[in-house]
Motif scaffolding. Sequence first.
Motif, short mmCIF file in Angstrom:
data_model
loop_
_atom_site.label_atom_id
_atom_site.label_comp_id
_atom_site.label_asym_id
_atom_site.label_seq_id
_atom_site.Cartn_x
_atom_site.Cartn_y
_atom_site.Cartn_z
N GLU A 97 -12.46 -7.40 15.00
CA GLU A 97 -13.26 -8.53 14.47
C GLU A 97 -12.36 -9.54 13.77
N LEU A 98 -11.38 -9.06 13.01
CA LEU A 98 -10.46 -9.95 12.33
C LEU A 98 -9.62 -10.73 13.33
N LYS A 99 -9.20 -10.06 14.39
CA LYS A 99 -8.42 -10.74 15.45
C LYS A 99 -9.25 -11.84 16.10
N ALA A 100 -10.50 -11.58 16.36
CA ALA A 100 -11.37 -12.59 16.97
C ALA A 100 -11.49 -13.82 16.06
N LEU A 101 -11.57 -13.59 14.77
CA LEU A 101 -11.63 -14.72 13.82
C LEU A 101 -10.32 -15.50 13.83
N MET A 102 -9.21 -14.80 13.90
CA MET A 102 -7.89 -15.46 13.92
C MET A 102 -7.72 -16.25 15.22
N ASP A 103 -8.23 -15.71 16.30
CA ASP A 103 -8.12 -16.41 17.60
C ASP A 103 -8.84 -17.75 17.59
N CYS A 104 -9.85 -17.89 16.72
CA CYS A 104 -10.63 -19.13 16.66
C CYS A 104 -9.83 -20.33 16.13
N PHE A 105 -8.81 -20.07 15.32
CA PHE A 105 -8.07 -21.20 14.75
C PHE A 105 -6.55 -21.07 14.88
N GLY A 106 -6.09 -20.02 15.49
CA GLY A 106 -4.65 -19.78 15.59
C GLY A 106 -3.89 -20.85 16.36
N SER A 107 -4.40 -21.27 17.48
CA SER A 107 -3.63 -22.23 18.29
C SER A 107 -3.52 -23.58 17.59
N VAL A 108 -4.58 -24.02 16.93
CA VAL A 108 -4.51 -25.31 16.21
C VAL A 108 -3.60 -25.18 14.99
N LEU A 109 -3.59 -24.03 14.34
CA LEU A 109 -2.69 -23.82 13.19
C LEU A 109 -1.24 -23.93 13.64
N TRP A 110 -0.89 -23.25 14.71
CA TRP A 110 0.49 -23.27 15.19
C TRP A 110 0.90 -24.67 15.64
N SER A 111 0.01 -25.36 16.33
CA SER A 111 0.31 -26.74 16.75
C SER A 111 0.52 -27.61 15.52
N GLU A 140 -19.11 -5.07 1.53
CA GLU A 140 -20.21 -5.50 2.39
C GLU A 140 -19.91 -5.24 3.87
N ARG A 141 -18.64 -5.13 4.20
CA ARG A 141 -18.20 -4.90 5.57
C ARG A 141 -17.09 -3.88 5.58
N GLU A 142 -16.96 -3.21 6.68
CA GLU A 142 -15.80 -2.35 6.90
C GLU A 142 -14.79 -3.16 7.72
N LEU A 143 -13.53 -3.08 7.33
CA LEU A 143 -12.49 -3.82 8.04
C LEU A 143 -12.35 -3.28 9.46
N ARG A 144 -12.55 -4.17 10.41
CA ARG A 144 -12.36 -3.85 11.82
C ARG A 144 -11.35 -4.85 12.36
N MET A 145 -10.23 -4.31 12.82
CA MET A 145 -9.14 -5.17 13.28
C MET A 145 -9.55 -6.07 14.44
N THR A 198 -3.71 -6.83 13.81
CA THR A 198 -5.03 -6.87 14.44
C THR A 198 -4.93 -6.62 15.94
N SER A 199 -3.85 -7.05 16.56
CA SER A 199 -3.66 -6.82 18.00
C SER A 199 -3.41 -5.35 18.31
N ARG A 200 -2.69 -4.68 17.43
CA ARG A 200 -2.40 -3.24 17.60
C ARG A 200 -3.56 -2.37 17.13
N GLY A 201 -4.44 -2.96 16.34
CA GLY A 201 -5.58 -2.20 15.85
C GLY A 201 -5.24 -1.31 14.66
N LYS A 202 -4.09 -1.56 14.03
CA LYS A 202 -3.75 -0.76 12.85
C LYS A 202 -2.84 -1.56 11.92
N ARG A 203 -2.96 -1.22 10.63
CA ARG A 203 -2.15 -1.87 9.61
C ARG A 203 -0.69 -1.46 9.75
N PRO A 204 0.21 -2.27 9.19
CA PRO A 204 1.61 -1.85 9.18
C PRO A 204 1.77 -0.53 8.43
#
Length: 192
Positions: free
Chosen positions: A150-164, A143-148, A65-71
Amino acid sequence: MAKVQETPPATASATPQPLPKFSPAEFRIYNSMADHMDLFVQDEELIGRQHNRFRQTWNALYTATSRGKRPEGMSIKQFVSGGLQFCEHLHLHHSIEEMHIFPVLAKKMPAFQKELELLTQHKQIHAGLEQFQAYLEACVNGERELRMSELKALMDCFGSVLWSHLEDEVEQLGAENMRKYWTPAEMKSMPM
């Protein structure tokens, strides 16, 4: 499941006395839950580290998501499926902890009691995880087109608490901490 024998909770004194050094056998006993927490059977042939597996999957998704492209070589379907599997595995992992592990640990360990530390982190993680999962399901359903981004923004919402949380939980279950609350006999009868 074996019943854990009760011993009085550890009491705080003005100056906590240092605990004696572990024998190798004692360390294995007291560290068994932390070790188990890190184990995850992916399938019959592959045994990885549970929390490390969550970290690896998160990193793969987040890097994309940070690079904007799939592996390279990964289809959209495979990428989205990997994200949904991450959601399912994390939800299952937390459900098992909350139903079978945390209630036992909460008898003596404050970090596992309701509305404290680790359970609060679960709630925070799942608030973001549910949005992340709903987004991916909407992509699968067309229903949606995958946009990296948007997905990154969703991950940013809970990433720090997950890692902690991944770090905090294993630290709480580590040998040095567990022996403050449990006897070796109690450790051997834990539900893991």
